[in-house]
Design a protein around this motif. Sequence first.
Motif, short mmCIF file in Angstrom:
data_model
loop_
_atom_site.label_atom_id
_atom_site.label_comp_id
_atom_site.label_asym_id
_atom_site.label_seq_id
_atom_site.Cartn_x
_atom_site.Cartn_y
_atom_site.Cartn_z
N VAL A 4 65.44 8.03 -123.79
CA VAL A 4 65.65 9.47 -123.95
C VAL A 4 64.95 10.17 -122.79
CG1 VAL A 4 65.14 11.50 -125.36
CG2 VAL A 4 65.87 9.37 -126.45
N GLY A 5 65.69 11.05 -122.13
CA GLY A 5 65.11 11.90 -121.09
C GLY A 5 64.98 13.31 -121.63
N LEU A 6 63.84 13.95 -121.36
CA LEU A 6 63.56 15.29 -121.85
C LEU A 6 63.06 16.17 -120.72
CD1 LEU A 6 61.46 14.21 -124.96
CD2 LEU A 6 63.77 15.16 -125.04
N MET A 7 63.50 17.43 -120.72
CA MET A 7 62.94 18.37 -119.75
C MET A 7 63.09 19.80 -120.26
SD MET A 7 65.61 19.11 -116.68
CE MET A 7 64.89 20.69 -116.41
N SER A 8 62.20 20.63 -119.79
CA SER A 8 62.29 22.07 -120.03
C SER A 8 62.15 22.73 -118.67
CB SER A 8 61.18 22.53 -120.97
OG SER A 8 61.26 23.94 -121.15
N THR A 10 62.34 25.92 -115.67
CA THR A 10 61.50 27.09 -115.40
C THR A 10 61.91 28.32 -116.19
OG1 THR A 10 62.89 27.62 -113.49
CG2 THR A 10 60.89 26.33 -113.07
N SER A 11 63.12 28.33 -116.77
CA SER A 11 63.52 29.46 -117.61
C SER A 11 62.80 29.44 -118.95
CB SER A 11 65.04 29.47 -117.83
OG SER A 11 65.43 28.29 -118.52
N ALA A 12 62.25 28.30 -119.34
CA ALA A 12 61.46 28.14 -120.56
C ALA A 12 62.20 28.62 -121.80
CB ALA A 12 60.11 28.85 -120.43
N ASP A 13 63.52 28.36 -121.85
CA ASP A 13 64.27 28.82 -123.01
C ASP A 13 64.72 27.71 -123.94
OD1 ASP A 13 66.09 27.73 -121.26
OD2 ASP A 13 67.58 29.31 -121.50
N ALA A 14 64.62 26.45 -123.48
CA ALA A 14 65.10 25.34 -124.30
C ALA A 14 64.63 24.02 -123.71
CB ALA A 14 66.63 25.36 -124.35
N ILE A 15 64.83 22.97 -124.49
CA ILE A 15 64.60 21.60 -124.03
C ILE A 15 65.97 20.95 -123.88
CG2 ILE A 15 63.65 19.33 -124.65
CD1 ILE A 15 61.62 20.92 -126.44
N ASP A 16 66.19 20.30 -122.76
CA ASP A 16 67.40 19.50 -122.57
C ASP A 16 67.03 18.05 -122.83
OD1 ASP A 16 69.23 21.56 -121.81
OD2 ASP A 16 68.18 21.67 -119.89
N ALA A 17 67.84 17.39 -123.67
CA ALA A 17 67.57 16.00 -124.03
C ALA A 17 68.82 15.17 -123.79
CB ALA A 17 67.17 15.91 -125.51
N ALA A 18 68.63 13.97 -123.26
CA ALA A 18 69.75 13.06 -123.01
C ALA A 18 69.40 11.67 -123.50
CB ALA A 18 70.08 13.02 -121.52
N LEU A 19 70.33 11.08 -124.24
CA LEU A 19 70.22 9.68 -124.65
C LEU A 19 71.02 8.87 -123.63
CD1 LEU A 19 69.44 7.49 -126.77
CD2 LEU A 19 71.63 8.01 -127.90
N CYS A 20 70.36 7.91 -123.00
CA CYS A 20 70.99 7.17 -121.90
C CYS A 20 70.92 5.67 -122.15
CB CYS A 20 70.29 7.47 -120.58
SG CYS A 20 70.26 9.22 -120.17
N HIS A 35 74.74 10.74 -124.89
CA HIS A 35 74.80 12.00 -125.62
C HIS A 35 73.73 12.93 -125.04
CE1 HIS A 35 75.95 14.56 -128.95
NE2 HIS A 35 74.67 14.76 -129.23
N ALA A 36 74.03 14.21 -125.03
CA ALA A 36 73.07 15.20 -124.52
C ALA A 36 73.10 16.43 -125.42
CB ALA A 36 73.39 15.58 -123.09
N VAL A 37 71.94 17.07 -125.57
CA VAL A 37 71.83 18.30 -126.35
C VAL A 37 70.90 19.27 -125.65
CG1 VAL A 37 72.21 17.17 -128.60
CG2 VAL A 37 69.89 17.51 -127.79
N THR A 38 71.11 20.54 -125.94
CA THR A 38 70.16 21.58 -125.57
C THR A 38 69.51 22.04 -126.86
OG1 THR A 38 71.40 22.26 -123.64
CG2 THR A 38 69.88 23.87 -124.54
#
Length: 91
Positions: A4-8, A10-20, A35-38
Motif C-alpha cells: 500500500v502506498g500512501l501520501m498527502s 501540499t493541499s492537505a485535503d486528503a490522503i491518496d492510497a493505492a494498493l499495488c 485499486h486506488a482511493v482518495t
Amino acid sequence: MRIVGLMSGTSADAIDAALCEISGAPPQLQAQILHAVTFPYPDGFQRRIVDAGQGGRVDELCALNFELGELFSAAALRVIQEGGSHPPTSM
C-alpha cells in the motif's frame, strides 16, 4: 507482493492510497495499481494542518501526528478492503 502506498499532498485535503502488486526483481521489477482511493480529511482538519505548518504549537503538532497516523491507517485499510485483499494478521 502486495503493498500500500500512501501520501498527502501540499493541499492537505486528503490522503491518496493505492494498493499495488509488485513482482519480479531488479532490473525487471514490475508494478501494477490494483485499486486506488482518495480518503478526504474530516471537516476542519485541513485548516488545522495548515495552521500548524505556519507556526503551530508543539502540543498541536504532536496531536496532529497521532491523528494523521490514525487517518493514514484508516485509508490503508479502506484501499486494502475495497481492493479485495485482507490486511496482514501479524507483522
